[in-house]
Each structure stands twice: as structure tokens, then as C-alpha cells.
Design a protein around this motif. Sequence first.
Motif, PDB file in Angstrom:
ATOM      1  N   LYS A 131       4.863  16.119  -6.048  1.00  0.00           N
ATOM      2  CA  LYS A 131       3.618  16.879  -5.935  1.00  0.00           C
ATOM      3  C   LYS A 131       3.015  16.776  -4.540  1.00  0.00           C
ATOM      4  N   SER A 132       3.374  15.708  -3.835  1.00  0.00           N
ATOM      5  CA  SER A 132       2.803  15.529  -2.500  1.00  0.00           C
ATOM      6  C   SER A 132       3.849  15.359  -1.410  1.00  0.00           C
ATOM      7  N   ASP A 170       2.169   7.110   0.584  1.00  0.00           N
ATOM      8  CA  ASP A 170       1.008   6.405   0.046  1.00  0.00           C
ATOM      9  C   ASP A 170       1.084   6.378  -1.481  1.00  0.00           C
ATOM     10  N   ILE A 171       0.542   5.333  -2.066  1.00  0.00           N
ATOM     11  CA  ILE A 171       0.605   5.172  -3.519  1.00  0.00           C
ATOM     12  C   ILE A 171      -0.711   5.627  -4.143  1.00  0.00           C
ATOM     13  N   SER A 172      -0.638   6.702  -4.920  1.00  0.00           N
ATOM     14  CA  SER A 172      -1.801   7.159  -5.671  1.00  0.00           C
ATOM     15  C   SER A 172      -1.904   6.346  -6.955  1.00  0.00           C
ATOM     16  N   PRO A 173      -3.047   6.366  -7.633  1.00  0.00           N
ATOM     17  CA  PRO A 173      -3.154   5.653  -8.917  1.00  0.00           C
ATOM     18  C   PRO A 173      -2.111   6.117  -9.927  1.00  0.00           C
ATOM     19  N   GLU A 174      -1.798   7.434  -9.932  1.00  0.00           N
ATOM     20  CA  GLU A 174      -0.813   7.953 -10.881  1.00  0.00           C
ATOM     21  C   GLU A 174       0.588   7.429 -10.571  1.00  0.00           C
ATOM     22  N   VAL A 175       0.945   7.429  -9.288  1.00  0.00           N
ATOM     23  CA  VAL A 175       2.258   6.914  -8.889  1.00  0.00           C
ATOM     24  C   VAL A 175       2.346   5.416  -9.176  1.00  0.00           C
ATOM     25  N   SER A 176       1.274   4.692  -8.895  1.00  0.00           N
ATOM     26  CA  SER A 176       1.251   3.254  -9.168  1.00  0.00           C
ATOM     27  C   SER A 176       1.471   2.976 -10.652  1.00  0.00           C
ATOM     28  N   GLN A 228       2.264  16.171   2.180  1.00  0.00           N
ATOM     29  CA  GLN A 228       2.867  15.085   2.940  1.00  0.00           C
ATOM     30  C   GLN A 228       4.385  15.253   2.918  1.00  0.00           C
ATOM     31  N   SER A 243       0.807  -1.221   0.000  1.00  0.00           N
ATOM     32  CA  SER A 243       0.000   0.000   0.000  1.00  0.00           C
ATOM     33  C   SER A 243       0.839   1.269   0.000  1.00  0.00           C
ATOM     34  N   ASN A 244       2.176   1.140   0.145  1.00  0.00           N
ATOM     35  CA  ASN A 244       2.991   2.346   0.202  1.00  0.00           C
ATOM     36  C   ASN A 244       4.369   2.121  -0.414  1.00  0.00           C
TER      37      ASN A 244
END
Length: 264
Positions: free
Chosen positions: A148-149, A110-116, A100, A48-49
Motif C-alpha cells: 500500500k505504501s 517505516d513501520i506503521s501500526p498495521e504493519v507492526s 514510498q 523503527s523500520n
Amino acid sequence: MQLEISSFRSKRPQPLRDVPIHSPCIMHVDQGVKQLVWENRTIAVDKSNLLIVPPRQTLTFVNTPAQGQYLARIVSFSGQLPPHITEQLFAATAQKAPSQPYNYNRPLADISPEVSHIWNTLITASEQNLDEQLLLHYSYGLLLMLSKSIDLSAIFLNRSDSIIDKVLQQFRWSPSHDWKISDVAQRMAMSESTLRRKLSQQQTSFRELLLEFRLCYGLGLLQKQHLSLTDIGAMCGYLSYDRFARQFTGRFGLSPNAYRKTNQ
């Protein structure tokens, strides 16, 4: 900038201590959990991360399989980022306060859809042995997406330890070579005393760096089941396997044979 992408697997719990991390790296656990000792407490790293590790760290952890398998991918960055990427990372930090900020007490993102998506693209491209410049392009995209985060400036910008990257790069040319500080100093166009001083300023030494490089190189080779333990010792620059095994065990708390058996 050079990129190294590695995979680590195990089928049994895999405890390792004091594993040196010389360059900034980003890790994702695809399957299982990494129980990581960080700042005197244990944190769980799972799918998840992302684990974002600054340079010059030593990690102690247990890789714990799930459903009989542990798998993690690690992307390591050595050298300096290109100026245009550095500028964009600075701009991302300056334009917007990250929601963050990088937290040295909990180095997880945390993994966003874009990062994933971009992470999976990078890993797939690496597995397909695509051009190195394309891999670098994807990796820069990953950093910019994370910026970005998360404020990555403390990790990837204004690094003062490039001398370590440069010495390690010499070792990578021939890991089994009997490296002497005189050889490396000559290849880097500096005197031995200057090289010793620069390494001392980074709280390390030529001997320590060479030992850490050889043992970490051995960790990767031990993932390859077709290589004999004796051959791995020789590939790491050891004339005696027993000496390699003693230093490996003393450093990581697990013998080469025991480490290999965690993936059998």
C-alpha cells in the motif's frame, strides 16, 4: 512459495561480510542496531523500520547489541508467489502510486501500526510452530500491507531466478549430503549442461551455490549453543571441520568459533 523465518542473536558486536541473500527477505531488528554497508555507505537498521532486501545480494554489516543483546528476525520468501497474491500486488501498484517507492539506495520501510501488528502476528505464529499454511497467509498479508505504501513489484514479481530457488530447495532436503550436479539435474529432470547454462545465466554456478548454501546454513546452526563446532561442520556437508572453518572464515571474515563467541 516457501517461507523461512529465522532469528539471529548476539551479545557482542558481530561483524560479517559478504553474506549471500538468495531470495527476497524482510528483516526487523528487535533489539540493537544493524550497521549495514549498502551502496558504499553505512545505514543503521533498528526497530523503527524494516529492511527489505531483493534477491541475489551480498550483505556486509555489524550487528551491534543494545543493553547486552542483539536480536533480529528474518522472513525469507523462496519460489513464486501464488497468482492471486501476484494479482493483488500488481493491483495495489497500478491503482495508487506508492507514497514510498522501493529505494535501492535506502532499502528501509517505516513501520506503521498495521504493519507492526501483522509482523508480530507472523513471528508469534512461527514461534508457536503453527501450521505452515497459516504462516504463509500471514506473510501474504504482510506483503499486501506493505504494498500500500511501497512498490514491491521489482522484488517479488516477475522474478527470473527461480532456478536458483529450485536448486537451493534440493540442498535443503539434506544439507549434509555430498551433492553433485548430476544428482540435482536428475532430480530436476534436466541435463547437467542445461542446469549449468541456466545457472550461468544468473551469474552463478552449482559449486558457488552449494558453497554459499553450506556456509549460510552454518551461520544458523552456530546460533544453537548445544551443537559442537565439529558436528556443525558435518551437518553442513564437510568431512573436515578445518576445511569448513577455513571456508567460513574466508567468506565471512570471522571464524566459526569467533562467531559463536559473539553470542556467549
